[in-house]
Design an enzyme around this catalytic site. Structure first.
Site, short mmCIF file in Angstrom:
data_model
loop_
_atom_site.label_atom_id
_atom_site.label_comp_id
_atom_site.label_asym_id
_atom_site.label_seq_id
_atom_site.Cartn_x
_atom_site.Cartn_y
_atom_site.Cartn_z
N ARG A 96 0.85 -1.19 0.00
CA ARG A 96 0.00 0.00 0.00
C ARG A 96 0.89 1.23 0.00
NH1 ARG A 96 -3.38 -2.74 -1.65
NH2 ARG A 96 -5.49 -3.14 -0.87
N GLU A 128 -3.34 7.90 -5.89
CA GLU A 128 -3.50 7.17 -7.14
C GLU A 128 -4.75 7.61 -7.88
OE1 GLU A 128 -1.31 3.03 -5.60
OE2 GLU A 128 -3.45 3.01 -6.08
N HIS A 144 0.07 0.45 -9.95
CA HIS A 144 -0.74 -0.46 -9.12
C HIS A 144 -1.34 -1.58 -9.97
CE1 HIS A 144 -3.31 -0.60 -5.20
NE2 HIS A 144 -3.00 -1.81 -5.63
#
Length: 320
Positions: free
Chosen positions: A236, A265, A284
């Protein structure tokens, strides 16, 4: 029942679909849902699936028919779990679906740094390789992983698989978590966090985001790192203090960072790590090979099916 998929695009991506849910009820699919759209879209729904769309207490209170929330992933920090429990809403996640994929990305980021693949690829694509004695090539650092020490912060399923891969490259493996694993569960050696940071040539994060772990990699903990270490994060983004990591990269305290996740993000233009020259950054995507996403959709449907049959599985809602 009415089943709403709030943000299915990242999972389906045009090459898969959520057809496995259609046999369980009336399916309403959205590729993306803005925060202000959550409540209107969940009206009348008994089940909801989400990937990164946050559901807060106010949203849960405004959707009285909701009984089930399926997270299309492992992390559940986007759902207010205590509020869900208070409203008798079962929340389930999908553990283990991306173990191989994320461990693979962990090593891919580390290998990209060790082999200087991004700068060498850009150099060649720009047409700058014109002579064999080019000093730009000679000045690009590459190093072997064999014989180096890698420390894993968190050794769940993904951490254990990444440690196995690292060992296959000849790396010495250490790990930290509050409760050491029983003897025989891993070949990695347990260390207190401070000692792990000081011993490791590379540190890889594999822990959940909680109040205790948020920004655990900060100016204080970075000062404990071995000079010139590599930092890898596929867990994370908010586990890092991005400004502190950027400063460590600028000063050479960190040689490089390999990141699949960021605290913001998509990142804003001024994010200190997204375009940092000593960062290898991916958006990601470690969890998203097609095989992994297909497994994820099937297990999401399995979670809802088990809930409807009165035997819920993979429940993360706390007991009150």
């Amino acid at each position: 029942m009415k089943i709403v998929v709030l943000d299915g695009f990242l999972v389906a991506r045009g090459d898969l679909d959520f057809g496995a849910l259609e046999a369980l009820g009336e399916l309403v699919y959205y590729g993306y849902t803005a925060p202000e759209e959550v409540v209107p879209r969940l009206q009348g729904a008994q089940a909801a699936f989400l990937n990164r769309t946050p559901i807060c207490r106010a949203a849960l209170e405004a959707c009285p028919e909701l009984r089930f929330i399926g997270v299309t992933g492992t992390g559940v920090n986007m759902v207010d779990l205590p509020a869900a429990a208070e409203h008798r809403i079962t929340v389930c996640n999908v553990p283990g679906y991306s173990t191989a994929a994320v461990a693979q990305m962990t090593m891919a980021l580390l290998l990209s740094i060790a082999c200087s693949i991004p700068p060498l690829n850009a150099y060649l694509h720009a047409g700058r390789w014109q002579k064999p004695e080019d000093p730009e090539i000679a000045g690009t650092r590459l190093f072997e992983l064999s014989g180096k020490t890698i420390g894993f912060v968190g050794l769940g399923a993904i951490g254990q698989e990444a440690a196995r891969l690292a060992a296959a490259f000849g790396m010495r493996t250490l790990y930290y978590q509050r409760r050491p694993l029983p003897p025989g569960r891993t070949a990695a050696e347990w260390r207190p966090l401070e000692q792990l940071l000081a011993e490791s040539d590379a540190v890889s994060l594999h822990c959940p985001l909680t109040q205790e772990t948020e920004r655990m990699i900060n100016a204080k903990t970075l000062s404990l790192f071995k000079d010139g270490a590599v930092l890898i994060n596929t867990a994370r983004g908010a586990l890092l203090d991005p400004a502190a990591v950027a400063e460590a990269l600028d000063t050479g305290k960190l040689y490089a960072a390999g990141l699949d996740v960021l605290d913001e993000e998509p990142p804003g233009d001024g994010h200190p790590l997204a375009r940092h020259p000593r960062c290898v950054v991916t958006p990601h995507v470690a969890w998203s090979p097609v095989e992994t996403r297909r497994r994820l959709i099937d297990r999401c449907a399995g979670n809802l099916r088990a809930f409807l049959q009165g035997r819920p599985q993979n429940v993360v809602t706390p007991l009150l």
